[in-house]
Design an enzyme around this catalytic site. Sequence first.
Site, PDB file in Angstrom:
ATOM      1  N   GLU A  97       0.834  -1.225   0.000  1.00 22.24           N
ATOM      2  CA  GLU A  97       0.000   0.000   0.000  1.00 22.24           C
ATOM      3  C   GLU A  97       0.857   1.259   0.000  1.00 22.24           C
ATOM      4  OE1 GLU A  97      -2.847   0.421  -0.882  1.00 22.24           O
ATOM      5  OE2 GLU A  97      -3.381  -1.688  -0.711  1.00 22.24           O
TER       6      GLU A  97
HETATM    7  C1  LIG Z   1       2.942 -10.010   0.382  1.00 26.62           C
HETATM    8  C2  LIG Z   1       2.708  -8.915  -0.596  1.00 26.62           C
HETATM    9  C3  LIG Z   1       1.414  -8.568  -0.950  1.00 26.62           C
HETATM   10  C4  LIG Z   1       1.186  -7.577  -1.901  1.00 26.62           C
HETATM   11  N1  LIG Z   1      -0.091  -7.328  -2.337  1.00 26.62           N
HETATM   12  C5  LIG Z   1      -0.271  -6.535  -3.433  1.00 26.62           C
HETATM   13  C6  LIG Z   1      -1.545  -6.437  -4.071  1.00 26.62           C
HETATM   14  O1  LIG Z   1      -2.530  -7.015  -3.617  1.00 26.62           O
HETATM   15  N2  LIG Z   1      -1.642  -5.689  -5.196  1.00 26.62           N
HETATM   16  C7  LIG Z   1      -0.579  -5.029  -5.729  1.00 26.62           C
HETATM   17  O2  LIG Z   1      -0.736  -4.393  -6.751  1.00 26.62           O
HETATM   18  N3  LIG Z   1       0.635  -5.088  -5.142  1.00 26.62           N
HETATM   19  C8  LIG Z   1       0.810  -5.825  -4.009  1.00 26.62           C
HETATM   20  N4  LIG Z   1       2.054  -5.917  -3.435  1.00 26.62           N
HETATM   21  C9  LIG Z   1       3.141  -5.125  -3.967  1.00 26.62           C
HETATM   22  C10 LIG Z   1       3.531  -3.961  -3.053  1.00 26.62           C
HETATM   23  O3  LIG Z   1       2.511  -3.012  -3.022  1.00 26.62           O
HETATM   24  C11 LIG Z   1       4.887  -3.426  -3.558  1.00 26.62           C
HETATM   25  O4  LIG Z   1       5.859  -4.388  -3.217  1.00 26.62           O
HETATM   26  C12 LIG Z   1       5.210  -2.069  -2.979  1.00 26.62           C
HETATM   27  O5  LIG Z   1       4.346  -1.095  -3.496  1.00 26.62           O
HETATM   28  C13 LIG Z   1       6.648  -1.649  -3.273  1.00 26.62           C
HETATM   29  O6  LIG Z   1       6.967  -1.832  -4.615  1.00 26.62           O
HETATM   30  P1  LIG Z   1       8.284  -2.648  -5.006  1.00 26.62           P
HETATM   31  O7  LIG Z   1       8.278  -3.905  -4.236  1.00 26.62           O
HETATM   32  O8  LIG Z   1       8.363  -2.735  -6.462  1.00 26.62           O
HETATM   33  O9  LIG Z   1       9.460  -1.755  -4.445  1.00 26.62           O
HETATM   34  P2  LIG Z   1      10.147  -0.531  -5.202  1.00 26.62           P
HETATM   35  O10 LIG Z   1       9.112   0.390  -5.725  1.00 26.62           O
HETATM   36  O11 LIG Z   1      11.155  -1.046  -6.137  1.00 26.62           O
HETATM   37  O12 LIG Z   1      10.865   0.206  -3.985  1.00 26.62           O
HETATM   38  C14 LIG Z   1      12.090  -0.281  -3.410  1.00 26.62           C
HETATM   39  C15 LIG Z   1      12.546   0.717  -2.338  1.00 26.62           C
HETATM   40  O13 LIG Z   1      12.781   1.995  -2.927  1.00 26.62           O
HETATM   41  C16 LIG Z   1      12.023   2.998  -2.276  1.00 26.62           C
HETATM   42  N5  LIG Z   1      11.582   3.982  -3.251  1.00 26.62           N
HETATM   43  C17 LIG Z   1      11.056   3.770  -4.475  1.00 26.62           C
HETATM   44  N6  LIG Z   1      10.789   4.942  -5.075  1.00 26.62           N
HETATM   45  C18 LIG Z   1      11.148   5.914  -4.214  1.00 26.62           C
HETATM   46  C19 LIG Z   1      11.113   7.346  -4.243  1.00 26.62           C
HETATM   47  N7  LIG Z   1      10.619   8.012  -5.293  1.00 26.62           N
HETATM   48  N8  LIG Z   1      11.561   8.015  -3.165  1.00 26.62           N
HETATM   49  C20 LIG Z   1      12.022   7.362  -2.088  1.00 26.62           C
HETATM   50  N9  LIG Z   1      12.089   6.020  -2.008  1.00 26.62           N
HETATM   51  C21 LIG Z   1      11.657   5.308  -3.049  1.00 26.62           C
HETATM   52  C22 LIG Z   1      10.853   2.268  -1.635  1.00 26.62           C
HETATM   53  O14 LIG Z   1      10.335   2.982  -0.527  1.00 26.62           O
HETATM   54  C23 LIG Z   1      11.494   0.952  -1.249  1.00 26.62           C
HETATM   55  O15 LIG Z   1      12.137   1.091  -0.011  1.00 26.62           O
HETATM   56  C24 LIG Z   1       2.290  -6.879  -2.452  1.00 26.62           C
HETATM   57  C25 LIG Z   1       3.592  -7.198  -2.054  1.00 26.62           C
HETATM   58  C26 LIG Z   1       3.806  -8.214  -1.171  1.00 26.62           C
HETATM   59  C27 LIG Z   1       5.236  -8.580  -0.837  1.00 26.62           C
END
Ligand SMILES: Cc1cc2nc3c(=O)[nH]c(=O)nc-3n(C[C@H](O)[C@H](O)[C@H](O)COP(=O)(O)OP(=O)(O)OC[C@H]3O[C@@H](n4cnc5c(N)ncnc54)[C@H](O)[C@@H]3O)c2cc1C
Length: 595
Positions: A441
């Site tokens: 989220e």
């Molecule tokens: C168990 C689980 C359930 C989930 N359920 C859903 C679901 O139902 N539907 C869905 O769509 N997704 C879901 N997700 C996905 C989840 O919402 C994402 O993992 C999350 O939004 C982060 O995206 P990412 O993993 O690609 O990390 P990234 O976006 O790659 O981020 C990696 C790191 O970089 C930081 N970062 C990225 N951009 C910036 C910025 N501009 N400024 C500062 N810091 C930044 C982030 O804070 C993080 O620490 C789920 C994930 C898991 C593991």
Amino acid sequence: MPAYKAPLREIKFVLYELLKADSLSNTVPAYAEATPETIDAILEAAGQFCEEELQPLNHPGDEEGCHFDNGVVTTPKGFKEAYAKFVESGWPGLPCDPDYGGQGLPKLINFAVEEMICSANLSFGMYPGLSNGNYNAIHAHGSDEQKALYLPKLVTGEWSGTMCLTEPHCGTDLGLCKTRAEANADGSYNLFGTKIFISAGEHDLTDNIIHLVLARLPDAPAGIRGISLFVCPKFLPTADGGVGARNKVACGSIEKKMGIKASSTCVINFDGAQAWLVGKPNKGMSAMFTMMNTARLAVGMQGLGIAEAAYQGAVTYARDRLQMRSLAGAKFPEKPADPIIVHPDVRRMLLKMRALTEASRALSYWMGLELDIASHHPDPERRAEADDLVALLTPIVKAFLTDHGFDAANLGVQVFGGHGYIREWGMEQLVRDARITQIYEGTNGIQALDLVGRKLGTGVGRMARRFFHPVSEYIEAASEKPALQEFVLPTAKAFAKLQQATAWLAQAGMADPEEAGAAATDYLRLFALTALAYMWCRMAEIALEKKDGEEAAFYDAKLAAARFFMARLLPETNSLFTMLTAGKSTLMALPAEAF
Ligand SMILES: Cc1cc2nc3c(=O)[nH]c(=O)nc-3n(C[C@H](O)[C@H](O)[C@H](O)COP(=O)(O)OP(=O)(O)OC[C@H]3O[C@@H](n4cnc5c(N)ncnc54)[C@H](O)[C@@H]3O)c2cc1C
């Protein structure tokens, strides 16, 4: 496994004594039926369901996890039966619109129910939780036809919902979304693409699964302005609301993961799946935000639920476990050693968990109340004020409560010592389950950016004033009440630091956005602790009034927790202020290749 007992007295303290939720039925006509008798009956029944049905499945569900076999996902033993009972009792429809079969009860009451579900079994809570977000988005942005087709089934819980945003290369940055939609002659679309990490994307609990999917139309502008929202059912609904042909959407696999193992986390493939546009073309992000805002508050409730469960487990253990003698001399000389609850360091951990959990409950339930006011209060000005306040504090509730949930779970393990690290006690599961709440989220870092980048500046500080004004008025009025000074003075100091930090951010962030980015996480925590201090002042005021009455022990405990918070937790605001105003230079000095 530590037993879970629904904290109904605590919940009722916040609902009735702090927030006066019993007056909602008089002040907001839409909630005329939310009388104290109705609210009490709901809380009792929900508490019982969580204690007796959901909590016993929590540990076995974690041990067994979900199963994947050729596109079919099976939830752990007992989940299907528990979900059927959940549906039979009408829980999914509690806060939903009566026009679609819901009970139309306040979201505030649903917050309390969500807290209890998440304490008892976070994995289970994911299934109805996602459905509720899906319901909200269709309710706000769907066509009349879509609402008539999907909402009644989501309200009963016969069908469940998902939110399909994330793709392998895009999480935070949804503008990179590649899933594409091709128009059909009949006005529908076919979706092509792969979504990952989709919670409740496939399972065996419901007859149908309604996916809300972000995808790109062929002529869409690049980036976030070219994203549209689609509704894509697993089975195409028949005209009479039944389940028809299988759509071309399938689960490719489920993730093996750290926690919430009984919640399926799915790769979902759309291979020309038939779907329908929700809302306007290229306006998918704003529609999705409807879902995300309620979902962010719901994730905050997950943090709260975990913190409460960890606290309960830790207290029970600390009363039982005998180790060493009290530093002040044996407290239980008849026993071979004293229980560990006599030791100052164990008390530090328990009180930290308790003081932050109780104030977090007060803060988040307050947002539940304001959400109800924003939705249905007869006075449009009051609605607008409430809407602003909820928007401002949503990132704080999401990020602070989930950070606290994880920290509290960790402290719970520490109180158990080595036994906390062992699976059979269930404390390490809370740590693993809590961890994801800080990530999905919108990560907590992104919540902090939302607070400083979007919310603080909205309406030239209008949103911020919705919080700052009542707090400053409260502090001024309370300065005339001598008994309150031990709580109000430290709160006033923290509030002054928050105001200075806000002014610093406005100036430094305007000149250089990286300054705002560098300060954001510390600023959010400073804001959150100040908001909790305000909550503790108001709770302490009630406790002071009632402490000589019938429930003296209950109110004395409130005052003890308030005093601990003011003396031992709130001073963190000083270091946060120093850290955030140190600026970006030490963060940004090192070139990327030097890390
Ligand atoms: C168990 C689980 C359930 C989930 N359920 C859903 C679901 O139902 N539907 C869905 O769509 N997704 C879901 N997700 C996905 C989840 O919402 C994402 O993992 C999350 O939004 C982060 O995206 P990412 O993993 O690609 O990390 P990234 O976006 O790659 O981020 C990696 C790191 O970089 C930081 N970062 C990225 N951009 C910036 C910025 N501009 N400024 C500062 N810091 C930044 C982030 O804070 C993080 O620490 C789920 C994930 C898991 C593991």
